[in-house]
Design an enzyme around this catalytic site. Structure first.
Site, short mmCIF file in Angstrom:
data_model
loop_
_atom_site.label_atom_id
_atom_site.label_comp_id
_atom_site.label_asym_id
_atom_site.label_seq_id
_atom_site.Cartn_x
_atom_site.Cartn_y
_atom_site.Cartn_z
N HIS A 8 27.38 -40.29 -0.09
CA HIS A 8 27.02 -41.33 1.11
C HIS A 8 28.12 -42.22 1.48
O HIS A 8 29.15 -42.50 0.63
CB HIS A 8 25.96 -42.20 0.67
CG HIS A 8 26.22 -43.07 -0.45
ND1 HIS A 8 26.95 -44.30 -0.49
CD2 HIS A 8 25.75 -42.70 -1.93
CE1 HIS A 8 27.01 -44.80 -1.72
NE2 HIS A 8 26.42 -43.93 -2.66
N GLU A 52 21.14 -41.32 -7.35
CA GLU A 52 22.02 -41.61 -8.09
C GLU A 52 21.77 -41.72 -9.55
O GLU A 52 20.42 -41.80 -9.74
CB GLU A 52 22.68 -42.98 -7.43
CG GLU A 52 23.79 -43.77 -8.14
CD GLU A 52 25.25 -42.65 -8.50
OE1 GLU A 52 25.10 -41.54 -9.14
OE2 GLU A 52 26.32 -42.95 -7.69
#
Length: 248
Positions: free
Chosen positions: A9, A87
């Site tokens: 990202h 994550e």
């Protein structure tokens, strides 16, 4: 030959503030949105296209994918939002400033927490409001699979079933796959693809918003991989990621 594209990202608000983020659902900064749009332009200019996209259930990765799709005029392709691509969970470190944490515990300890393969940070208490048990996006995830902390080994263990059961079969069926995810879920995939040792994975960093292209053989073994974009800028980005966990 198959191609697979991995994208971490773009810069998030807590990347900017140098905070441990993990499963906390922070958004992109405007710089992060620009990085994602630039990634889409680079992919389009390279003549790459996609048939299916994978991302996590966290908005910084989802929005990165949206910007990439928009730049490539691929808003219509199917997208799979998978919690397994989240994550790594940073446990009780979530929300803490990395440099301040390093000043308190030492650079070496924070490097172990950030980059070692099998040492997790201190866990959240189950009653901590940062725990994800009641988050509706994990309603279908067994409670015992929702972490209170993770090391990279744990992240690999949750990412690999998705690779084996969905991503790899999609690639081998001829679908062109893009994955917009996070630093450590991408490190997990890269570790597997490149057969990186548990010791050497400590030194691997992934830059924000930069397409990583893998060319794979029929057995999905890498022939080569490369980042798209200005190589000097990518090197600077990697150095910045590497220094995030050091005391100022």
């Amino acid at each position: 030959m198959y191609k697979l594209v991995l994208i971490r990202h773009g810069e998030s608000t807590w990347n900017l503030e140098n905070r441990f983020t993990g499963w906390v659902d922070v958004d992109l900064t405007e710089t992060g949105a620009d990085q994602a749009r630039q990634a889409g332009k680079l992919l389009k200019d390279a003549g790459l296209g996609f048939d299916v996209a994978y991302t996590s259930v966290l908005k910084r990765a989802i929005r990165t994918l949206w910007h990439v799709q928009d730049e490539m005029d691929l808003m219509w392709i199917p997208v799979r939002n998978e919690w397994r691509l989240n994550e790594r969970h940073y446990g009780a470190l979530a929300g803490l400033n990395k440099a301040e944490t390093a000043a308190k515990f030492g650079d070496e300890q924070v490097l172990v927490w950030r980059r070692s393969y099998d040492t997790p940070p201190p866990a959240l208490e189950p009653t901590d409001p940062r725990a994800s048990y009641d988050d509706p996006r994990y309603a279908n995830v067994p409670r015992n699979e929702i972490p209170l902390t993770e090391c990279l080994k744990d992240t690999v263990a949750r990412v690999m079933p998705l690779w084996n059961e969905s991503i790899a079969p999609d690639i081998q069926s001829g679908k062109r796959v893009v994955i917009a995810a996070h630093g450590n879920s991408i490190r997990a995939l890269v570790k597997y693809l490149d057969q990186i040792s548990d010791d050497d994975i400590v030194g691997l960093n992934i830059p924000n918003g930069t397409p990583l292209v893998y060319e794979l053989d029929a057995d999905l073994r890498p022939l080569r991989h490369y980042y798209l974009g200005d190589q000097d800028a990518i090197a600077a980005s990697l150095a910045a990621v590497a220094s995030q966990g050091k005391a100022r």
